[in-house]
Design a protein around this motif. Sequence first.
Motif, PDB file in Angstrom:
ATOM      1  N   ASP A 186       0.854  -1.190   0.000  1.00 38.01           N
ATOM      2  CA  ASP A 186       0.000   0.000   0.000  1.00 38.01           C
ATOM      3  C   ASP A 186       0.886   1.234   0.000  1.00 38.01           C
ATOM      4  N   VAL A 187       0.741   2.072  -1.020  1.00 37.52           N
ATOM      5  CA  VAL A 187       1.668   3.191  -1.167  1.00 37.52           C
ATOM      6  C   VAL A 187       0.970   4.382  -1.818  1.00 37.52           C
ATOM      7  N   VAL A 188       1.365   5.560  -1.380  1.00 39.60           N
ATOM      8  CA  VAL A 188       0.937   6.802  -2.021  1.00 39.60           C
ATOM      9  C   VAL A 188       2.137   7.381  -2.755  1.00 39.60           C
ATOM     10  N   ILE A 189       1.952   7.685  -4.022  1.00 39.50           N
ATOM     11  CA  ILE A 189       3.016   8.232  -4.860  1.00 39.50           C
ATOM     12  C   ILE A 189       2.676   9.682  -5.209  1.00 39.50           C
ATOM     13  N   GLU A 190       3.652  10.564  -5.011  1.00 37.73           N
ATOM     14  CA  GLU A 190       3.525  11.966  -5.435  1.00 37.73           C
ATOM     15  C   GLU A 190       4.297  12.153  -6.738  1.00 37.73           C
ATOM     16  N   LEU A 191       3.621  12.689  -7.743  1.00 39.56           N
ATOM     17  CA  LEU A 191       4.259  12.957  -9.031  1.00 39.56           C
ATOM     18  C   LEU A 191       4.429  14.461  -9.221  1.00 39.56           C
ATOM     19  N   SER A 192       5.500  14.830  -9.899  1.00 37.72           N
ATOM     20  CA  SER A 192       5.736  16.243 -10.190  1.00 37.72           C
ATOM     21  C   SER A 192       4.930  16.724 -11.390  1.00 37.72           C
ATOM     22  N   ALA A 193       4.368  15.790 -12.164  1.00 41.91           N
ATOM     23  CA  ALA A 193       3.502  16.113 -13.296  1.00 41.91           C
ATOM     24  C   ALA A 193       2.586  14.919 -13.533  1.00 41.91           C
ATOM     25  N   PRO A 194       1.400  15.139 -14.080  1.00 40.80           N
ATOM     26  CA  PRO A 194       0.484  14.017 -14.306  1.00 40.80           C
ATOM     27  C   PRO A 194       1.093  12.953 -15.222  1.00 40.80           C
ATOM     28  N   ALA A 195       0.916  11.706 -14.849  1.00 37.46           N
ATOM     29  CA  ALA A 195       1.393  10.575 -15.651  1.00 37.46           C
ATOM     30  C   ALA A 195       0.649   9.332 -15.188  1.00 37.46           C
ATOM     31  N   GLU A 196       0.628   8.323 -16.039  1.00 39.30           N
ATOM     32  CA  GLU A 196      -0.022   7.065 -15.707  1.00 39.30           C
ATOM     33  C   GLU A 196       1.016   6.075 -15.209  1.00 39.30           C
ATOM     34  N   LEU A 197       0.778   5.505 -14.022  1.00 40.65           N
ATOM     35  CA  LEU A 197       1.698   4.532 -13.473  1.00 40.65           C
ATOM     36  C   LEU A 197       1.422   3.147 -14.046  1.00 40.65           C
ATOM     37  N   PRO A 198       2.458   2.324 -14.197  1.00 42.01           N
ATOM     38  CA  PRO A 198       2.242   0.957 -14.651  1.00 42.01           C
ATOM     39  C   PRO A 198       1.477   0.163 -13.597  1.00 42.01           C
ATOM     40  N   SER A 199       0.594  -0.710 -14.047  1.00 34.82           N
ATOM     41  CA  SER A 199      -0.142  -1.567 -13.132  1.00 34.82           C
ATOM     42  C   SER A 199       0.758  -2.710 -12.679  1.00 34.82           C
ATOM     43  N   VAL A 200       0.842  -2.917 -11.372  1.00 36.50           N
ATOM     44  CA  VAL A 200       1.693  -3.963 -10.820  1.00 36.50           C
ATOM     45  C   VAL A 200       0.860  -4.813  -9.870  1.00 36.50           C
ATOM     46  N   GLU A 201       0.834  -6.117 -10.102  1.00 40.94           N
ATOM     47  CA  GLU A 201       0.072  -7.013  -9.244  1.00 40.94           C
ATOM     48  C   GLU A 201       0.596  -6.942  -7.812  1.00 40.94           C
ATOM     49  N   GLY A 202      -0.337  -6.856  -6.871  1.00 37.44           N
ATOM     50  CA  GLY A 202       0.058  -6.812  -5.468  1.00 37.44           C
ATOM     51  C   GLY A 202       0.385  -5.433  -4.955  1.00 37.44           C
ATOM     52  N   VAL A 203       0.152  -4.406  -5.774  1.00 36.30           N
ATOM     53  CA  VAL A 203       0.411  -3.024  -5.338  1.00 36.30           C
ATOM     54  C   VAL A 203      -0.904  -2.256  -5.378  1.00 36.30           C
ATOM     55  N   ASP A 204      -1.261  -1.664  -4.250  1.00 34.76           N
ATOM     56  CA  ASP A 204      -2.438  -0.801  -4.155  1.00 34.76           C
ATOM     57  C   ASP A 204      -1.917   0.623  -4.022  1.00 34.76           C
ATOM     58  N   VAL A 205      -2.055   1.406  -5.079  1.00 30.38           N
ATOM     59  CA  VAL A 205      -1.398   2.716  -5.116  1.00 30.38           C
ATOM     60  C   VAL A 205      -2.413   3.827  -5.304  1.00 30.38           C
ATOM     61  N   ALA A 206      -2.205   4.900  -4.563  1.00 33.10           N
ATOM     62  CA  ALA A 206      -2.915   6.155  -4.793  1.00 33.10           C
ATOM     63  C   ALA A 206      -1.889   7.152  -5.315  1.00 33.10           C
ATOM     64  N   VAL A 207      -2.264   7.886  -6.356  1.00 33.88           N
ATOM     65  CA  VAL A 207      -1.324   8.802  -7.007  1.00 33.88           C
ATOM     66  C   VAL A 207      -1.868  10.225  -6.905  1.00 33.88           C
ATOM     67  N   VAL A 208      -1.016  11.132  -6.435  1.00 36.03           N
ATOM     68  CA  VAL A 208      -1.401  12.536  -6.305  1.00 36.03           C
ATOM     69  C   VAL A 208      -0.271  13.411  -6.833  1.00 36.03           C
ATOM     70  N   LEU A 209      -0.597  14.660  -7.111  1.00 34.18           N
ATOM     71  CA  LEU A 209       0.435  15.619  -7.487  1.00 34.18           C
ATOM     72  C   LEU A 209       1.175  16.112  -6.253  1.00 34.18           C
ATOM     73  N   VAL A 210       2.415  16.505  -6.442  1.00 32.35           N
ATOM     74  CA  VAL A 210       3.200  17.085  -5.350  1.00 32.35           C
ATOM     75  C   VAL A 210       2.434  18.251  -4.733  1.00 32.35           C
ATOM     76  N   GLY A 211       2.438  18.292  -3.411  1.00 29.09           N
ATOM     77  CA  GLY A 211       1.730  19.338  -2.690  1.00 29.09           C
ATOM     78  C   GLY A 211       0.370  18.906  -2.193  1.00 29.09           C
ATOM     79  N   SER A 212      -0.172  17.835  -2.763  1.00 27.76           N
ATOM     80  CA  SER A 212      -1.511  17.392  -2.373  1.00 27.76           C
ATOM     81  C   SER A 212      -1.576  16.942  -0.923  1.00 27.76           C
TER      82      SER A 212
END
Length: 220
Positions: free
Chosen positions: A40-66
């Motif tokens: 379980d992980v939250v990822i901050e990106l510096s610009a919008p992008a689509e993350l690769p789907s990885v089995e066994g990973v539950d990810v929330a993606v937000v922009l930096v600053g969120s």
Amino acid sequence: MITPGEYLELLDARLPGLVAGAHLYGSRVLDDVVPDSDLDVVIELSAPAELPSVEGVDVAVVLVGSLEKPVFDVTPLAGEVTPVLWQQLRTVGRTLRGPRPSCPGSAADVEAYCRDNLVSYWKRDFDRFRAVLPSLDLAAPIPRESLLWVGLGPARLWHTIRTGEIVGKSRAGELAAARWPDLPVLDLVASRRGADVPLTVAHAKASLELFDRILADVTS
């Protein structure tokens, strides 16, 4: 089971320079890792992008600053963000990259979310099961993963509503079993931890009874 380091290496290879922050939550910070636990992980990106789907990973993606904003002001790029997630990140979450986030919020926000989730999500599913239960054989086996989800999930909300503390599924099951020892909740905890415990429709019926007691307890 992919490790946090391996997952970050994969993201850096696919999205060079974009991953500004990474923060663990869930079983890895709640002392509840079992063999089939997701990362379980939250990822901050510096610009919008689509993350690769990885089995066994539950990810929330937000922009930096969120993560410096109230959760209600954040629209994730992927995944779901909730007051419970925000509380985990600001209390027990583990930062792998970037500054530790403040994730502003209140105990009242967390309690309100848990109470609403019990009714809007869990009650709907249990009511559907209640309708078909009379036609089922109580001795019939039942899929382990789905039973552990419905049998232990509401107990986590129950404990958070009562105490404000967020715990993993196993600990929530132990606490519910201590409160209602006549129900076979510890069978679910043992199964989650890898024991060979035969799980049947009777356990699902007990999970329904547990849910009804939880709902009564938090609304009394």
